[in-house]
Design a protein around this motif. Structure first.
Motif, PDB file in Angstrom:
ATOM      1  N   GLY A  37       0.820  -1.207   0.000  1.00  0.00           N
ATOM      2  CA  GLY A  37       0.000   0.000   0.000  1.00  0.00           C
ATOM      3  C   GLY A  37       0.852   1.254   0.000  1.00  0.00           C
ATOM      4  O   GLY A  37       0.627   2.173  -0.791  1.00  0.00           O
ATOM      5  N   GLN A  38       1.871   1.290   0.861  1.00  0.00           N
ATOM      6  CA  GLN A  38       2.758   2.454   0.942  1.00  0.00           C
ATOM      7  C   GLN A  38       3.538   2.638  -0.356  1.00  0.00           C
ATOM      8  O   GLN A  38       3.707   3.761  -0.844  1.00  0.00           O
ATOM      9  CB  GLN A  38       3.704   2.290   2.134  1.00  0.00           C
ATOM     10  N   LEU A  39       3.971   1.502  -0.943  1.00  0.00           N
ATOM     11  CA  LEU A  39       4.720   1.544  -2.205  1.00  0.00           C
ATOM     12  C   LEU A  39       3.861   2.136  -3.315  1.00  0.00           C
ATOM     13  O   LEU A  39       4.294   3.019  -4.063  1.00  0.00           O
ATOM     14  CB  LEU A  39       5.153   0.119  -2.571  1.00  0.00           C
ATOM     15  N   LEU A  41       1.245   4.067  -2.953  1.00  0.00           N
ATOM     16  CA  LEU A  41       1.031   5.482  -2.634  1.00  0.00           C
ATOM     17  C   LEU A  41       2.162   6.327  -3.197  1.00  0.00           C
ATOM     18  O   LEU A  41       1.927   7.326  -3.883  1.00  0.00           O
ATOM     19  CB  LEU A  41       0.992   5.682  -1.114  1.00  0.00           C
ATOM     20  N   ASP A  42       3.419   5.892  -2.946  1.00  0.00           N
ATOM     21  CA  ASP A  42       4.578   6.654  -3.419  1.00  0.00           C
ATOM     22  C   ASP A  42       4.644   6.674  -4.939  1.00  0.00           C
ATOM     23  O   ASP A  42       4.935   7.701  -5.548  1.00  0.00           O
ATOM     24  CB  ASP A  42       5.865   6.049  -2.841  1.00  0.00           C
ATOM     25  N   ALA A  56      -4.292   8.131  -2.143  1.00  0.00           N
ATOM     26  CA  ALA A  56      -4.863   7.004  -1.408  1.00  0.00           C
ATOM     27  C   ALA A  56      -5.981   6.278  -2.160  1.00  0.00           C
ATOM     28  O   ALA A  56      -5.964   5.052  -2.241  1.00  0.00           O
ATOM     29  CB  ALA A  56      -5.345   7.472  -0.039  1.00  0.00           C
ATOM     30  N   PRO A  57      -6.971   7.001  -2.759  1.00  0.00           N
ATOM     31  CA  PRO A  57      -7.999   6.282  -3.526  1.00  0.00           C
ATOM     32  C   PRO A  57      -7.421   5.473  -4.680  1.00  0.00           C
ATOM     33  O   PRO A  57      -7.882   4.355  -4.934  1.00  0.00           O
ATOM     34  CB  PRO A  57      -8.910   7.396  -4.041  1.00  0.00           C
ATOM     35  N   MET A  59      -4.547   4.008  -4.786  1.00  0.00           N
ATOM     36  CA  MET A  59      -3.938   2.807  -4.219  1.00  0.00           C
ATOM     37  C   MET A  59      -5.018   1.791  -3.861  1.00  0.00           C
ATOM     38  O   MET A  59      -4.892   0.598  -4.167  1.00  0.00           O
ATOM     39  CB  MET A  59      -3.134   3.218  -2.984  1.00  0.00           C
ATOM     40  N   ILE A  60      -6.124   2.261  -3.239  1.00  0.00           N
ATOM     41  CA  ILE A  60      -7.182   1.345  -2.819  1.00  0.00           C
ATOM     42  C   ILE A  60      -7.856   0.709  -4.035  1.00  0.00           C
ATOM     43  O   ILE A  60      -8.124  -0.495  -4.052  1.00  0.00           O
ATOM     44  CB  ILE A  60      -8.188   2.092  -1.914  1.00  0.00           C
TER      45      ILE A  60
ATOM     46  N   TYR B   4       7.910   2.681   5.557  1.00  0.00           N
ATOM     47  CA  TYR B   4       7.756   1.295   5.105  1.00  0.00           C
ATOM     48  C   TYR B   4       7.833   0.326   6.278  1.00  0.00           C
ATOM     49  O   TYR B   4       7.052  -0.621   6.370  1.00  0.00           O
ATOM     50  CB  TYR B   4       8.818   0.959   4.055  1.00  0.00           C
ATOM     51  N   SER B   7       4.690   0.712   8.231  1.00  0.00           N
ATOM     52  CA  SER B   7       3.585   0.098   7.488  1.00  0.00           C
ATOM     53  C   SER B   7       3.554  -1.397   7.728  1.00  0.00           C
ATOM     54  O   SER B   7       2.505  -1.975   8.025  1.00  0.00           O
ATOM     55  CB  SER B   7       3.733   0.354   5.986  1.00  0.00           C
ATOM     56  N   GLY B  57       1.382   5.900   7.427  1.00  0.00           N
ATOM     57  CA  GLY B  57       1.175   6.019   5.986  1.00  0.00           C
ATOM     58  C   GLY B  57       0.293   4.924   5.432  1.00  0.00           C
ATOM     59  O   GLY B  57      -0.748   4.608   6.007  1.00  0.00           O
ATOM     60  N   GLY B  58       0.744   4.314   4.326  1.00  0.00           N
ATOM     61  CA  GLY B  58      -0.066   3.344   3.606  1.00  0.00           C
ATOM     62  C   GLY B  58      -0.475   2.146   4.440  1.00  0.00           C
ATOM     63  O   GLY B  58      -1.546   1.577   4.225  1.00  0.00           O
ATOM     64  N   GLY B  59       0.379   1.754   5.387  1.00  0.00           N
ATOM     65  CA  GLY B  59       0.062   0.590   6.202  1.00  0.00           C
ATOM     66  C   GLY B  59      -1.195   0.760   7.031  1.00  0.00           C
ATOM     67  O   GLY B  59      -1.837  -0.214   7.401  1.00  0.00           O
ATOM     68  N   LEU B  61      -3.765   2.659   5.887  1.00  0.00           N
ATOM     69  CA  LEU B  61      -4.881   2.842   4.961  1.00  0.00           C
ATOM     70  C   LEU B  61      -5.362   1.528   4.375  1.00  0.00           C
ATOM     71  O   LEU B  61      -6.481   1.432   3.897  1.00  0.00           O
ATOM     72  CB  LEU B  61      -4.479   3.792   3.824  1.00  0.00           C
ATOM     73  N   VAL B  62      -4.507   0.496   4.372  1.00  0.00           N
ATOM     74  CA  VAL B  62      -4.858  -0.772   3.741  1.00  0.00           C
ATOM     75  C   VAL B  62      -5.821  -1.618   4.590  1.00  0.00           C
ATOM     76  O   VAL B  62      -6.791  -2.140   4.064  1.00  0.00           O
ATOM     77  CB  VAL B  62      -3.576  -1.560   3.368  1.00  0.00           C
ATOM     78  N   SER B  97     -14.932   5.775  -3.773  1.00  0.00           N
ATOM     79  CA  SER B  97     -14.046   5.161  -4.775  1.00  0.00           C
ATOM     80  C   SER B  97     -13.886   3.672  -4.526  1.00  0.00           C
ATOM     81  O   SER B  97     -13.977   2.873  -5.461  1.00  0.00           O
ATOM     82  CB  SER B  97     -12.694   5.853  -4.745  1.00  0.00           C
ATOM     83  N   GLY B  98     -13.674   3.281  -3.261  1.00  0.00           N
ATOM     84  CA  GLY B  98     -13.471   1.870  -2.953  1.00  0.00           C
ATOM     85  C   GLY B  98     -14.707   1.042  -3.197  1.00  0.00           C
ATOM     86  O   GLY B  98     -14.649  -0.022  -3.825  1.00  0.00           O
TER      87      GLY B  98
END
Lengths: 146, 117
Positions: A37-39, A41-42, A56-57, A59-60, B4, B7, B57-59, B61-62, B97-98
């Protein structure tokens, strides 16, 4: 006496669930999903020159797309059966539950099959999410002022 | 780079927690995901999940907990402008969106592919 013997035999042949193994697998796979997810995002933030919050959207949607595709190709079920919570708790589990419901009820027709059953498993997440968000949002609005 | 590592640890920890609940109780995966969404919304009543996302971060949000977080934030953003009625207006703003992606992809893939068992 007979009963006790029987129970012992049953106990001996019940498959032992290795909880430590399941826990480690769920931790590692869940962690990998978080890093993915973080990857993403970047990557999206760099490609489209977006601030990270707007990526974020993207990525989701990407994760949902691949979870749906892999489920319909048939091998994501095996992954979920192996990694369990590692793939159910990330957003991929949400997509997987909708996709498998749609595939399973396809034979009952478009409206009564796919339309009526797609949210059969994912519906609880949305309904309880909305109800609890309404209650907690109300509390936060009244007490903290939004 | 720190994001990372965070996450990995945070998303892994959430999944480990869910797996422990699954293994030691009679709850189904449906129950567990529902509980986690409610927990995500609950944590944002006190702005806790916002801070977690800043550091992780992304961790953050998932996992499905972010779903509850996005629901309550959509509702509060509208409530900021329209008051108490706004709570009912914007709840799906951020999660749209999801949900829409899941519906659209599921529908079209189910037209193309057959169930395998």
């Amino acid at each position: 006496m007979e009963k006790k013997k029987y129970q012992d035999i049953v106990k001996k042949y019940t498959p032992q669930e290795d909880r430590t193994y399941h826990g480690i697998v769920a931790f590692v796979i869940g962690g990998v999903m978080g890093v993915l997810g973080q990857l993403l995002l970047d990557l999206y933030a760099n490609w489209f020159h977006l601030p990270t919050t707007d990526a974020a959207p993207f990525m989701i949607i990407t994760l949902i797309f691949f979870a749906s595709l892999f489920t319909s190709l048939g091998f994501f079920d095996k992954w979920v059966a192996w990694a369990k919570a590692g793939l159910i708790i990330p957003i991929t589990g949400f997509a997987h539950s909708m996709m498998s419901a749609a595939l399973e009820y396809k034979k009952e027709g478009f409206v009564t099959g796919i339309g009526a059953n797609m949210f059969k498993l994912a519906g609880t997440v949305i309904i309880f999410g909305v109800v609890s968000s309404y209650l907690f949002g109300f509390i936060r609005l009244v007490i903290f002022g939004g | 780079m720190m994001l990372y590592v965070n996450s990995f640890l945070f998303a892994g920890f959430i999944c480990l927690l869910a797996q422990i609940i699954l293994d030691n109780t009679k709850l189904t995966p449906g129950h567990v995901t529902t509980i986690f969404v409610v927990v995500g919304a609950f944590l944002d009543t006190f702005c806790i999940y916002d801070k977690i996302i800043l550091h992780v971060g992304g961790g953050a949000l998932v996992p499905i907990t972010s779903f509850g977080h996005l629901l309550i934030h959509g509702a509060l953003a509208r409530a900021h402008d329209f008051g108490i009625m706004g709570l009912l207006m914007g709840m799906f703003d951020l999660t749209a969106s999801g949900i829409i992606a899941a519906i659209v992809f599921s529908f079209f893939f189910s037209l193309i592919f057959k169930a395998k068992d």
